[in-house]
Design a protein around this motif. Structure first.
Motif, PDB file in Angstrom:
ATOM      1  N   LEU A 174     -18.860  13.576  -8.958  1.00  0.00           N
ATOM      2  CA  LEU A 174     -18.062  12.868  -7.966  1.00  0.00           C
ATOM      3  C   LEU A 174     -17.230  13.824  -7.140  1.00  0.00           C
ATOM      4  O   LEU A 174     -16.731  14.814  -7.625  1.00  0.00           O
ATOM      5  N   SER A 175     -17.061  13.512  -5.857  1.00  0.00           N
ATOM      6  CA  SER A 175     -16.260  14.343  -4.975  1.00  0.00           C
ATOM      7  C   SER A 175     -14.905  13.726  -4.680  1.00  0.00           C
ATOM      8  O   SER A 175     -14.198  14.171  -3.800  1.00  0.00           O
ATOM      9  N   PHE A 193      -9.641  22.159  -3.408  1.00  0.00           N
ATOM     10  CA  PHE A 193      -8.364  22.582  -2.836  1.00  0.00           C
ATOM     11  C   PHE A 193      -8.385  24.092  -2.655  1.00  0.00           C
ATOM     12  O   PHE A 193      -9.313  24.780  -3.100  1.00  0.00           O
ATOM     13  N   PHE A 194      -7.381  24.610  -1.987  1.00  0.00           N
ATOM     14  CA  PHE A 194      -7.294  26.050  -1.692  1.00  0.00           C
ATOM     15  C   PHE A 194      -6.032  26.605  -2.337  1.00  0.00           C
ATOM     16  O   PHE A 194      -4.938  26.096  -2.119  1.00  0.00           O
ATOM     17  N   ALA A 195      -6.190  27.648  -3.131  1.00  0.00           N
ATOM     18  CA  ALA A 195      -5.056  28.326  -3.768  1.00  0.00           C
ATOM     19  C   ALA A 195      -5.494  29.725  -4.163  1.00  0.00           C
ATOM     20  O   ALA A 195      -6.683  29.992  -4.315  1.00  0.00           O
ATOM     21  N   MET A 196      -4.528  30.620  -4.340  1.00  0.00           N
ATOM     22  CA  MET A 196      -4.813  31.995  -4.748  1.00  0.00           C
ATOM     23  C   MET A 196      -5.864  32.642  -3.848  1.00  0.00           C
ATOM     24  O   MET A 196      -6.739  33.390  -4.293  1.00  0.00           O
ATOM     25  N   ASP A 197      -5.792  32.304  -2.558  1.00  0.00           N
ATOM     26  CA  ASP A 197      -6.676  32.872  -1.539  1.00  0.00           C
ATOM     27  C   ASP A 197      -8.141  32.539  -1.734  1.00  0.00           C
ATOM     28  O   ASP A 197      -9.030  33.296  -1.312  1.00  0.00           O
ATOM     29  N   THR A 198      -8.452  31.417  -2.356  1.00  0.00           N
ATOM     30  CA  THR A 198      -9.847  31.042  -2.526  1.00  0.00           C
ATOM     31  C   THR A 198      -9.977  29.529  -2.654  1.00  0.00           C
ATOM     32  O   THR A 198      -8.994  28.821  -2.876  1.00  0.00           O
ATOM     33  N   TYR A 199     -11.190  29.045  -2.523  1.00  0.00           N
ATOM     34  CA  TYR A 199     -11.456  27.618  -2.667  1.00  0.00           C
ATOM     35  C   TYR A 199     -11.745  27.310  -4.129  1.00  0.00           C
ATOM     36  O   TYR A 199     -12.464  28.048  -4.800  1.00  0.00           O
ATOM     37  N   MET A 200     -11.196  26.207  -4.604  1.00  0.00           N
ATOM     38  CA  MET A 200     -11.304  25.830  -6.004  1.00  0.00           C
ATOM     39  C   MET A 200     -11.702  24.369  -6.129  1.00  0.00           C
ATOM     40  O   MET A 200     -11.508  23.578  -5.209  1.00  0.00           O
ATOM     41  N   THR A 201     -12.239  24.026  -7.313  1.00  0.00           N
ATOM     42  CA  THR A 201     -12.597  22.643  -7.609  1.00  0.00           C
ATOM     43  C   THR A 201     -12.269  22.344  -9.056  1.00  0.00           C
ATOM     44  O   THR A 201     -12.655  23.109  -9.954  1.00  0.00           O
ATOM     45  N   LEU A 202     -11.568  21.252  -9.285  1.00  0.00           N
ATOM     46  CA  LEU A 202     -11.341  20.757 -10.639  1.00  0.00           C
ATOM     47  C   LEU A 202     -12.082  19.436 -10.788  1.00  0.00           C
ATOM     48  O   LEU A 202     -11.971  18.553  -9.935  1.00  0.00           O
ATOM     49  N   THR A 203     -12.835  19.319 -11.872  1.00  0.00           N
ATOM     50  CA  THR A 203     -13.594  18.107 -12.157  1.00  0.00           C
ATOM     51  C   THR A 203     -13.302  17.673 -13.587  1.00  0.00           C
ATOM     52  O   THR A 203     -13.380  18.497 -14.505  1.00  0.00           O
ATOM     53  N   ILE A 219     -14.937  20.606 -15.578  1.00  0.00           N
ATOM     54  CA  ILE A 219     -15.255  21.912 -15.003  1.00  0.00           C
ATOM     55  C   ILE A 219     -14.030  22.408 -14.255  1.00  0.00           C
ATOM     56  O   ILE A 219     -13.471  21.691 -13.422  1.00  0.00           O
ATOM     57  N   ILE A 220     -13.622  23.632 -14.547  1.00  0.00           N
ATOM     58  CA  ILE A 220     -12.498  24.264 -13.863  1.00  0.00           C
ATOM     59  C   ILE A 220     -13.068  25.445 -13.094  1.00  0.00           C
ATOM     60  O   ILE A 220     -13.315  26.512 -13.649  1.00  0.00           O
ATOM     61  N   ASN A 221     -13.315  25.258 -11.814  1.00  0.00           N
ATOM     62  CA  ASN A 221     -13.952  26.275 -10.973  1.00  0.00           C
ATOM     63  C   ASN A 221     -12.913  26.856 -10.030  1.00  0.00           C
ATOM     64  O   ASN A 221     -12.554  26.244  -9.034  1.00  0.00           O
ATOM     65  N   LEU A 222     -12.412  28.037 -10.377  1.00  0.00           N
ATOM     66  CA  LEU A 222     -11.338  28.650  -9.593  1.00  0.00           C
ATOM     67  C   LEU A 222     -11.876  29.781  -8.730  1.00  0.00           C
ATOM     68  O   LEU A 222     -11.469  30.929  -8.814  1.00  0.00           O
ATOM     69  N   GLY A 223     -12.829  29.461  -7.916  1.00  0.00           N
ATOM     70  CA  GLY A 223     -13.351  30.457  -7.005  1.00  0.00           C
ATOM     71  C   GLY A 223     -14.110  31.548  -7.718  1.00  0.00           C
ATOM     72  O   GLY A 223     -13.976  32.714  -7.394  1.00  0.00           O
TER      73      GLY A 223
END
Length: 388
Positions: free
Chosen positions: A22-23, A69-79, A233-237
């Motif tokens: 899901l997005s 979302f964008f943080a720490m100078d990169t794009y991230m996704t939390l699922t 899933i914790i995808n931090l760039g």
């Protein structure tokens, strides 16, 4: 004067979630219009590594949440999947933003900025923890993971996001700046109030950017657990942590990018409850105008120049995301033979596994990780590193 570059290239890292996720959060009957159901939905990031995991949307829409979302100078996704998925994701994003504000080198209100400006000072408990962890890895790797590399990184222009700042420094200036790099000169002591005080020599500055995403992975995993999330899933760039297993009970499949093909993969890893952190010189780089030499952002603290020691990709797999983040850079700098020797000595004791690719295309994998490898290319030959 600095030599300007002819061509600036920043690697864009792309991963694919092989099954639908899901997005948005709590989408209910509007799920289709929000972009769910795609078996090859792409997500991209601009820093540190290249990993993505496949998810299974077995739960109903109101039991899952995914936010970019964008943080720490990169794009991230939390699922997250589960009854409190939305609350867990929102709390995770808040935690990442808090860490970004605390530890950013460029934010004038951050603790790291204050420490760098003052040449030391009292550390919060969290910053003290990360500095101590960093110094432990510094000792373990013979100084190859060095948080005092910041002035040299800044000289090359790699500390910011403006590609126009990338340039080759004058050799004399680089040599002078490199003299400031030595985390062994950082001291930590306790004051009368029980606080940790950091001191370092004049001109030294620190940067925790090489460890903070792994630490953020760990913290968000803890937050997910607090909200009862057992699948996510914790995808931090590029620093990717998979929580539990997929909703159907099977292992997550994490793809490791082919450093020579941003749309391809070296292979996959079938894992659960671990962080996968990959470092490579393809992530941020530029070509020098005069020489045509390509310089990337992984700087060898022994030379002040980009590390070209035989490896083009290093992936660390560990339950300890903080350690994985620091080691991915360190082993890349080591080069093939030294990295293999380090794994043989440290993997079992320190709790991590490794996937390496050399500039000749050879792939090395630690023995405990061999059974988790997914051959996405059909003809991958693995060289096994014995760690027991």
């Amino acid at each position: 004067m600095n030599r300007k570059k002819k061509k600036i290239l920043t690697g864009i890292l792309c991963g694919v979630f092989f099954a639908a996720f899901l997005s948005g959060c709590g989408l209910g009957n509007n799920a289709d219009s929000a972009g769910t159901g795609s078996a090859s939905e792409e997500v991209s990031s601009e820093e540190d590594s290249s990993a993505a995991a496949d998810a299974s949307a077995d739960l109903s829409d109101d039991e899952s949440c995914s936010q970019d979302f964008f943080a720490m100078d990169t794009y991230m996704t939390l699922t997250a999947y589960g009854e409190n998925a939305q609350e867990a994701v929102e709390a995770g994003i808040a935690e990442i933003n808090r860490l970004d504000a605390l530890l950013s080198t460029g934010d004038t209100d951050s603790e790291i900025y204050r420490i760098n400006e003052a040449g030391g000072g009292v550390l919060s408990d969290e910053t003290s923890y990360l500095v101590r962890r960093s110094l432990d890895v510094y000792e373990s790797t013979g100084g190859l993971y060095d948080i005092s590399i910041y002035p040299v990184m800044d000289l090359w222009g790699f500390t910011g996001t403006d590609e126009e700042d990338f340039s080759v420094p004058e050799e004399s200036v680089l040599e002078e700046t490199l003299a400031l790099v030595d985390a062994g000169k950082i001291t930590l002591a306790e004051n009368e109030d029980g606080e940790t005080v950091l001191t370092m020599e004049e001109g030294m500055q620190i940067d925790l950017g090489g460890i903070v995403k792994g630490y953020a992975d760990d913290r968000v995993a803890e937050i997910f657990a607090e909200y009862g999330v057992e699948c996510g899933i914790i995808n931090l760039g590029g620093s990717v942590r998979v929580v539990g297993t997929k909703t159907d009970g099977s292992l997550w499949r994490v793809g490791v990018q082919d450093p020579e093909d941003s749309s391809g993969y070296l292979g996959g890893l079938a894992v659960s409850d671990v962080s996968v952190v990959t470092s490579g010189g393809y992530e941020r780089y530029f070509d020098d105008e005069e020489t045509g030499i390509r310089y990337h952002h992984i700087i060898d603290p022994r030379t002040g120049y980009s590390a070209y020691n035989g490896l083009i990709s290093v992936s660390i797999v560990s339950e300890d995301g903080t350690l994985a983040d620091a080691l991915s850079t360190s082993l890349f700098i080591m080069g093939t033979e030294e990295a293999i020797a380090y794994c043989e000595e440290h993997c079992e004791a320190d709790g991590f596994d490794v996937l390496l690719e050399t500039e000749d295309g050879d792939i090395y994998i630690t023995d405990d990780l061999e059974s988790s490898f997914i051959d996405l290319n059909g003809d991958t030959e693995l060289h096994v590193i014995e760690t027991h």
